[in-house]
Write an enzyme that holds these catalytic residues in place. Sequence first.
Site, short mmCIF file in Angstrom:
data_model
loop_
_atom_site.label_atom_id
_atom_site.label_comp_id
_atom_site.label_asym_id
_atom_site.label_seq_id
_atom_site.Cartn_x
_atom_site.Cartn_y
_atom_site.Cartn_z
N HIS A 213 -4.88 1.47 7.27
CA HIS A 213 -3.52 2.02 7.41
C HIS A 213 -3.30 3.14 6.39
O HIS A 213 -2.78 4.20 6.74
CB HIS A 213 -2.51 0.87 7.23
CG HIS A 213 -1.07 1.27 7.21
ND1 HIS A 213 -0.14 0.77 8.10
CD2 HIS A 213 -0.37 2.10 6.38
CE1 HIS A 213 1.06 1.30 7.82
NE2 HIS A 213 0.94 2.10 6.78
N GLY B 49 0.84 -1.19 0.00
CA GLY B 49 0.00 0.00 0.00
C GLY B 49 0.87 1.24 0.00
O GLY B 49 2.00 1.21 0.50
N GLN C 74 2.94 10.04 1.27
CA GLN C 74 4.24 9.37 1.40
C GLN C 74 5.19 9.70 0.25
O GLN C 74 6.38 9.47 0.35
CB GLN C 74 4.06 7.84 1.46
CG GLN C 74 3.35 7.37 2.72
CD GLN C 74 3.22 5.86 2.71
OE1 GLN C 74 2.26 5.33 2.17
NE2 GLN C 74 4.18 5.17 3.30
N HIS D 30 -2.91 7.49 6.65
CA HIS D 30 -1.89 8.37 6.07
C HIS D 30 -2.50 9.67 5.54
O HIS D 30 -1.88 10.73 5.61
CB HIS D 30 -1.18 7.68 4.89
CG HIS D 30 -0.03 6.81 5.29
ND1 HIS D 30 1.09 7.28 5.94
CD2 HIS D 30 0.19 5.48 5.11
CE1 HIS D 30 1.93 6.28 6.14
NE2 HIS D 30 1.41 5.17 5.66
NI NI Z 1 2.25 3.28 5.64
#
Ligand code: NI
Length: 172
Positions: free
Chosen positions: A136, A46, A51, A140
């Site tokens: 998850h 993922g 990110q 983010h």
């Molecule tokens: Ni992560």
Amino acid sequence: MAKLDILIAPDRRLKTKAKPVGQVDDRVRKLMDDMLETMYAAPGIGLAAPQVGVLERVLVIDCTGKDEDNNPVRMVNPEILWQSDTLNSYEEGCLSLPEQFAEVTRPDACRVRYLDENNRAVEMSCDGLLATCVQHEIDHLNGVLFVDHLSALKRNIIMRKLAKWKKAQDEA
Ligand code: NI
């Protein structure tokens, strides 16, 4: 497609709430393709846009096993519609916290609504590893990392180990 640089924690952008996308157009589709290439290369299951330094509500996931064909899922503006009362623990990791892992407890099933790569609203029911992964990645988009679900003590241990890892990388 192009591989993107993945931000490593701590980084202010990883703690920032991402903005909704207005429409899924070619720009967003290219971002998702680049994110998938980056995720598969890492390798990971993922990746969320923050990110790679893009503060927009975009994520990609592929939870298929090693010996199965790729099955990428692209989600824009995902929203959790429902989470189960029953919980499950998985040992989680994160491409923004390389080589760090910890048991995280979350609802073991959820239902999510998002826009797909064709700007169509889609709903998906998730359980098992996929439910963990979706939650998850949506975390983010809200500036939350898996370590934020741990006690301060456990979180600090991981962040110290990560700082050491980073230093070793810089010196290598
Ligand atoms: Ni992560």
